[in-house]
Write a protein that holds these residues in place. Structure first.
Motif, short mmCIF file in Angstrom:
data_model
loop_
_atom_site.label_atom_id
_atom_site.label_comp_id
_atom_site.label_asym_id
_atom_site.label_seq_id
_atom_site.Cartn_x
_atom_site.Cartn_y
_atom_site.Cartn_z
N THR A 1 6.29 7.02 -4.94
CA THR A 1 5.59 8.03 -3.96
C THR A 1 5.61 7.77 -2.75
N LEU B 1 8.05 9.94 0.12
CA LEU B 1 7.51 10.47 1.62
C LEU B 1 8.11 9.91 2.80
N ALA C 1 10.79 11.64 4.39
CA ALA C 1 10.81 12.64 5.38
C ALA C 1 10.45 12.24 6.84
N VAL D 1 3.84 4.32 5.22
CA VAL D 1 2.99 5.24 4.06
C VAL D 1 1.63 4.78 3.89
N SER E 1 -0.82 9.87 -7.22
CA SER E 1 0.09 11.00 -7.41
C SER E 1 0.04 11.59 -8.51
N LEU F 1 4.79 19.26 -5.20
CA LEU F 1 4.17 18.48 -4.01
C LEU F 1 5.05 19.11 -3.03
N GLU F 2 4.00 19.01 -1.91
CA GLU F 2 4.72 19.54 -0.72
C GLU F 2 4.50 18.51 0.60
N THR F 3 5.33 18.54 1.56
CA THR F 3 5.36 17.79 2.66
C THR F 3 5.24 18.66 3.74
N LEU G 1 1.84 14.44 2.59
CA LEU G 1 2.15 14.90 0.99
C LEU G 1 0.88 15.47 0.38
N ARG G 2 0.93 16.54 0.06
CA ARG G 2 -0.02 17.25 -0.67
C ARG G 2 0.28 17.70 -2.18
N GLU H 1 0.04 10.08 3.49
CA GLU H 1 0.43 10.34 4.74
C GLU H 1 1.25 9.28 5.16
#
Length: 107
Positions: free
Chosen positions: A18, A22, A25, A32, A38, A44-46, A55-56, A64
């Motif tokens: 995870t 992230l 990005a 992180v 997760s 999942l979207e950033t 990251l949600r 984050e």
């Protein structure tokens, strides 16, 4: 999306996987912070949020990331023979039934 192949415990993504997804990005080195487990096989979207990338999964913040450099000296490497001996003597190798997360990606 994190494939079930990359699970930590059987019902969630491995934290390192995870974090790595992230961190990708962020241009350059990143720090992180994992906020919650997760989910697997879930979209999942950033999204950038100031200097942070979040990251949600839906409305839930999973992690984050921020640009950061960790300035520490790595310890010396363990000799290969010593590492192999330690691995062979590991309780979860000697007694695999003791492993708390047997299907874990890092097992």
């Amino acid at each position: 999306m994190i494939s079930p192949r990359f699970c930590g415990p059987a019902d969630r993504g491995n934290g390192g996987v995870t974090a790595g997804l992230l961190a990708a990005a962020i241009p350059g080195p990143a720090e992180v912070t994992l906020r919650r487990p997760s989910p697997l096989d879930t979209a999942l979207e950033t999204a950038p949020d100031g200097g942070t990338v979040v990251l949600r999964a839906g409305d839930e913040v999973i992690a984050e990331a921020i640009a950061a450099v960790v300035d520490v000296e790595a310890p010396p490497a363990v000799p290969l023979a010593e590492a192999r001996d330690a691995a062979a003597a590991s309780p979860v190798v000697v007694h695999p039934e003791w492993h708390p997360f047997p299907p874990s990606f890092c097992e």
